[in-house]
Design an enzyme around this catalytic site. Structure first.
Site, PDB file in Angstrom:
ATOM      1  N   ASP A  25     -13.819 -36.873   0.639  1.00 25.92           N
ATOM      2  CA  ASP A  25     -14.814 -36.531   1.654  1.00 25.92           C
ATOM      3  C   ASP A  25     -15.921 -35.718   0.990  1.00 25.92           C
ATOM      4  O   ASP A  25     -16.258 -35.932  -0.186  1.00 25.92           O
ATOM      5  CB  ASP A  25     -14.117 -35.787   2.815  1.00 25.92           C
ATOM      6  CG  ASP A  25     -14.830 -35.987   4.136  1.00 25.92           C
ATOM      7  OD1 ASP A  25     -15.784 -35.219   4.413  1.00 25.92           O
ATOM      8  OD2 ASP A  25     -14.490 -36.922   4.890  1.00 25.92           O
ATOM      9  N   ASP A  26     -16.488 -34.793   1.705  1.00 28.07           N
ATOM     10  CA  ASP A  26     -17.597 -33.971   1.217  1.00 28.07           C
ATOM     11  C   ASP A  26     -17.154 -33.120   0.005  1.00 28.07           C
ATOM     12  O   ASP A  26     -15.958 -32.995  -0.256  1.00 28.07           O
ATOM     13  CB  ASP A  26     -18.008 -33.054   2.387  1.00 28.07           C
ATOM     14  CG  ASP A  26     -19.440 -32.573   2.275  1.00 28.07           C
ATOM     15  OD1 ASP A  26     -20.016 -32.662   1.178  1.00 28.07           O
ATOM     16  OD2 ASP A  26     -19.972 -32.098   3.289  1.00 28.07           O
ATOM     17  N   LYS A  52     -18.283 -43.291   3.351  1.00 31.10           N
ATOM     18  CA  LYS A  52     -18.522 -42.628   4.650  1.00 31.10           C
ATOM     19  C   LYS A  52     -19.906 -42.006   4.568  1.00 31.10           C
ATOM     20  O   LYS A  52     -20.204 -41.274   3.615  1.00 31.10           O
ATOM     21  CB  LYS A  52     -17.437 -41.566   4.865  1.00 31.10           C
ATOM     22  CG  LYS A  52     -17.665 -40.635   6.048  1.00 31.10           C
ATOM     23  CD  LYS A  52     -16.443 -39.735   6.208  1.00 31.10           C
ATOM     24  CE  LYS A  52     -16.629 -38.645   7.229  1.00 31.10           C
ATOM     25  NZ  LYS A  52     -15.460 -37.747   7.311  1.00 31.10           N
ATOM     26  N   ASP A  73     -22.568 -39.698   6.375  1.00 26.80           N
ATOM     27  CA  ASP A  73     -22.528 -38.659   7.403  1.00 26.80           C
ATOM     28  C   ASP A  73     -23.927 -38.120   7.690  1.00 26.80           C
ATOM     29  O   ASP A  73     -24.584 -37.556   6.806  1.00 26.80           O
ATOM     30  CB  ASP A  73     -21.584 -37.550   6.891  1.00 26.80           C
ATOM     31  CG  ASP A  73     -21.181 -36.586   7.979  1.00 26.80           C
ATOM     32  OD1 ASP A  73     -21.755 -36.638   9.081  1.00 26.80           O
ATOM     33  OD2 ASP A  73     -20.283 -35.767   7.709  1.00 26.80           O
ATOM     34  N   GLY A 132     -21.361 -40.744  17.209  1.00 26.09           N
ATOM     35  CA  GLY A 132     -21.528 -41.567  18.414  1.00 26.09           C
ATOM     36  C   GLY A 132     -22.936 -41.620  18.971  1.00 26.09           C
ATOM     37  O   GLY A 132     -23.169 -42.220  20.019  1.00 26.09           O
ATOM     38  N   ARG A 165     -17.674 -43.463  13.665  1.00 35.59           N
ATOM     39  CA  ARG A 165     -17.127 -42.352  14.448  1.00 35.59           C
ATOM     40  C   ARG A 165     -17.785 -42.383  15.825  1.00 35.59           C
ATOM     41  O   ARG A 165     -19.003 -42.555  15.936  1.00 35.59           O
ATOM     42  CB  ARG A 165     -17.415 -41.047  13.723  1.00 35.59           C
ATOM     43  CG  ARG A 165     -16.440 -40.769  12.582  1.00 35.59           C
ATOM     44  CD  ARG A 165     -15.269 -39.940  13.066  1.00 35.59           C
ATOM     45  NE  ARG A 165     -15.792 -38.713  13.625  1.00 35.59           N
ATOM     46  CZ  ARG A 165     -16.151 -37.659  12.874  1.00 35.59           C
ATOM     47  NH1 ARG A 165     -15.959 -37.663  11.590  1.00 35.59           N
ATOM     48  NH2 ARG A 165     -16.657 -36.588  13.450  1.00 35.59           N
ATOM     49  N   ASP A 182     -16.264 -33.939  15.532  1.00 36.49           N
ATOM     50  CA  ASP A 182     -15.091 -33.768  14.667  1.00 36.49           C
ATOM     51  C   ASP A 182     -13.831 -33.431  15.465  1.00 36.49           C
ATOM     52  O   ASP A 182     -13.818 -32.456  16.217  1.00 36.49           O
ATOM     53  CB  ASP A 182     -15.343 -32.633  13.665  1.00 36.49           C
ATOM     54  CG  ASP A 182     -16.422 -33.013  12.674  1.00 36.49           C
ATOM     55  OD1 ASP A 182     -17.147 -34.008  12.912  1.00 36.49           O
ATOM     56  OD2 ASP A 182     -16.552 -32.298  11.665  1.00 36.49           O
TER      57      ASP A 182
HETATM   58  C1  GLA Z   1     -18.844 -33.690   9.228  1.00 35.90           C
HETATM   59  C2  GLA Z   1     -17.910 -34.894   9.454  1.00 35.90           C
HETATM   60  C3  GLA Z   1     -16.516 -34.561   8.978  1.00 35.90           C
HETATM   61  C4  GLA Z   1     -16.557 -34.164   7.500  1.00 35.90           C
HETATM   62  C5  GLA Z   1     -17.553 -33.038   7.276  1.00 35.90           C
HETATM   63  C6  GLA Z   1     -17.803 -32.767   5.810  1.00 35.90           C
HETATM   64  O1  GLA Z   1     -18.495 -32.594   9.996  1.00 35.90           O
HETATM   65  O2  GLA Z   1     -17.890 -35.257  10.808  1.00 35.90           O
HETATM   66  O3  GLA Z   1     -15.647 -35.662   9.155  1.00 35.90           O
HETATM   67  O4  GLA Z   1     -16.904 -35.285   6.745  1.00 35.90           O
HETATM   68  O5  GLA Z   1     -18.814 -33.330   7.859  1.00 35.90           O
HETATM   69  O6  GLA Z   1     -18.706 -31.731   5.608  1.00 35.90           O
END
Ligand code: GLA
Length: 504
Positions: A165-166, A247, A249, A291, A308, A312
């Site tokens: 992820d991040d 992903k 974001d 969304g 998504r 979160d």
């Molecule tokens: C957002 C996304 C999470 C995650 C964080 C990472 O909040 O919705 O799923 O990827 O960023 O910083």
């Protein structure tokens, strides 16, 4: 310690274990010793691209794998069950039969390889580090995750993406130890990820796939380097590094969008969707913009394979029910938009040991969800044909968590090749009922008790548009319950679920 205190200690320990087992009953039967193939029955790939698929299979090893109808550009390693090579150049459907045998028995499974433009014919499955490691993620942890997907048996049920992820990039600013990009503008991974190619090779060697994250904005949600104005170079770099999933974001892109029109919402996703499609590598594209603009209506048109649908899950507040319910209820409404290659994504599965999304430095803690709530969570995600990404601490898996994650019949509902998301049959304050049509003509039905007391729940054939006699199978226990006519009813625990398959 005296003999007596050792005795008292062991009696107490046994009592605690017994109480724990009673509170966390294991419903999923242990995998049988005979070889048994699991996983999707349909698989999409683009023509002439690198191909990798590890046949998910339980049973005692060694297992001998074979396949009938495998296109000549693909080869199967008979010992590991890893199919690799290049996808066929010619678009079309290739009917393959996968076979596995060990000393205890054998199994076969139809596997339709669909060469065309659609990836993710069934929802993606795997592990994502976010909710357990946040900015502590490292190359070493990702390798450990890949090892554990194999060692724990999760990969034998189809969990095959290992997704970063991040926080793998450089965090720009005066304190940054190095520039976020090379002088040519290419993105760099930070010191915790010394060699991305070596990492993806490590993951690929196990037959697993590797995923990555970025943002169309200048910065990611955790303020690391994003892809803004470097989209093309980044897509190329991700492919060159060997990633199989992205992903994307929204994060800081809000400051760059000209306005809040639908076109501006779609723009960065359309751009990256096209860039990914043009790489010589299949990369599943996961839209993360919570969304906005009813993404379920257009996510597939801009190249997304999943999106998504909500904010979160890890930040969702519990009300009378734990947060996964409110996320699930919202996601469930968009059932008509899901289909092969286009999935609603209600976010990750947060059970077992999970970190705190509001306090990223706190170590992962055992979930406060009851056993029934965890069965409900997994059942709801499977009925909604959600991507199944576990995001708890994979280095700390317990038996109960694995039993929730690894029930082949529950996963089959999620991965069903018809690709329908369950429709909402009933939603009241006390009851939630979902029904998902499956490829063989049967129907998966989840009766969710939202109340705090045990409750007899019932669905009629009229509710389900069924008729005649139906065989009822309890999916968690993998047990036939008999034949029903006209209705199915079950006693359901508080916040629990009765998850059945009804068929002829
Ligand atoms: C957002 C996304 C999470 C995650 C964080 C990472 O909040 O919705 O799923 O990827 O960023 O910083």
């Amino acid at each position: 310690m005296s003999i007596r205190s050792i005795y008292i200690f062991s009696v107490l320990a046994a009592m605690t274990a017994a109480a724990q087992n009673a509170a966390y009953p294991i419903l999923t039967p242990a995998p049988r010793p005979a070889a048994e193939i699991h996983g999707p029955k349909a698989y999409g790939a683009r023509p002439g691209r690198p191909f990798l698929y590890r046949i998910p299979c339980t049973g005692v090893r060694p297992i001998r794998f074979s396949a009938e109808g495998l296109p000549p550009s693909l080869k199967l390693d008979a010992t590991t069950g890893i199919v690799s090579g290049q996808s066929p150049q010619k678009p079309g459907e290739y009917q393959i039969t996968l076979r596995a045998a060990n000393s205890k028995g054998k199994s076969s499974r139809a596997f339709k390889l669909v060469i065309g433009d659609t990836l993710a014919l069934t929802p993606s499955m795997g592990w994502n580090d976010w909710y357990s490691f946040y900015h502590h993620v490292t190359d070493k942890l990702m390798r450990q995750a890949a090892d554990t997907l194999i060692a724990s048996g999760m990969a034998d049920f189809g969990y095959d993406y290992v997704n970063i992820d991040d926080c793998w990039m450089v965090k720009p600013g005066p304190a940054a130890p190095e520039p976020a990009r090379t002088p040519e503008g290419n993105i760099r991974s930070n010191r915790d990820f010394p060699d991305m190619n070596a990492l993806t090779s490590y993951i690929h060697d196990k037959g697993l796939k590797a995923g990555l994250y970025t943002s169309p904005g200048p910065l990611t949600c955790a303020n690391y380097e994003g892809s803004y104005q470097h989209e093309e170079a980044d897509a190329r770099q991700f492919a060159a590094w060997g990633f199989d999933f992205l992903k994307y974001d929204w994060c800081s892109y809000g400051k760059k969008a000209a306005n809040s029109s639908l076109e501006e919402l779609q723009k960065p996703y359309r751009q990256m969707g096209e860039l990914l499609r043009n790489q010589n590598r299949d990369m599943v594209f996961n839209l993360c913009q919570y969304g906005r603009g009813d993404v379920w209506k257009w996510g597939g048109d801009v190249g997304g394979h999943s999106w998504r649908t909500t904010g979160d899950l890890g930040l969702e507040k519990d009300t009378e029910l734990p947060g996964f319910y409110s996320i699930g209820f919202k996601n469930a409404e968009h059932f008509e938009y899901a289909k092969p290659g286009r999935w609603n994504d209600p976010d990750y599965i947060l059970i077992g040991y999970v970190g705190n999304a509001r306090k990223n430095d706190a170590p992962p803690q055992l979930t406060s969800l009851t056993a029934d709530e965890q069965y409900s969570y997994m059942s709801m995600w499977a009925l909604m044909a959600s991507p199944l990404f576990y995001s708890g601490d994979i280095t700390h898996l317990d038996k109960f968590t694995l039993n929730v994650l690894c029930n082949a019949e529950v996963i089959d509902v999620d991965q069903d090749m018809l690709g329908k998301q369950a429709r909402i049959v009933r939603k009241t304050k006390e009851e939630f009922v979902l029904a998902k049509p499956l490829e063989d003509g049967s129907l998966a039905v989840g009766l969710f008790n939202l109340s705090k007391s045990p409750r007899t729940m019932e669905v009629s054939w009229a509710d389900l548009q069924l008729s005649g006699k139906q065989r009822v199978r309890d999916l968690w226990r993998q047990k036939n319950l008999g034949v029903a006519t006209g209705r199915h009813s079950a006693m359901v625990a508080p916040h629990g679920v009765a998850f059945v398959r009804l068929g002829r």
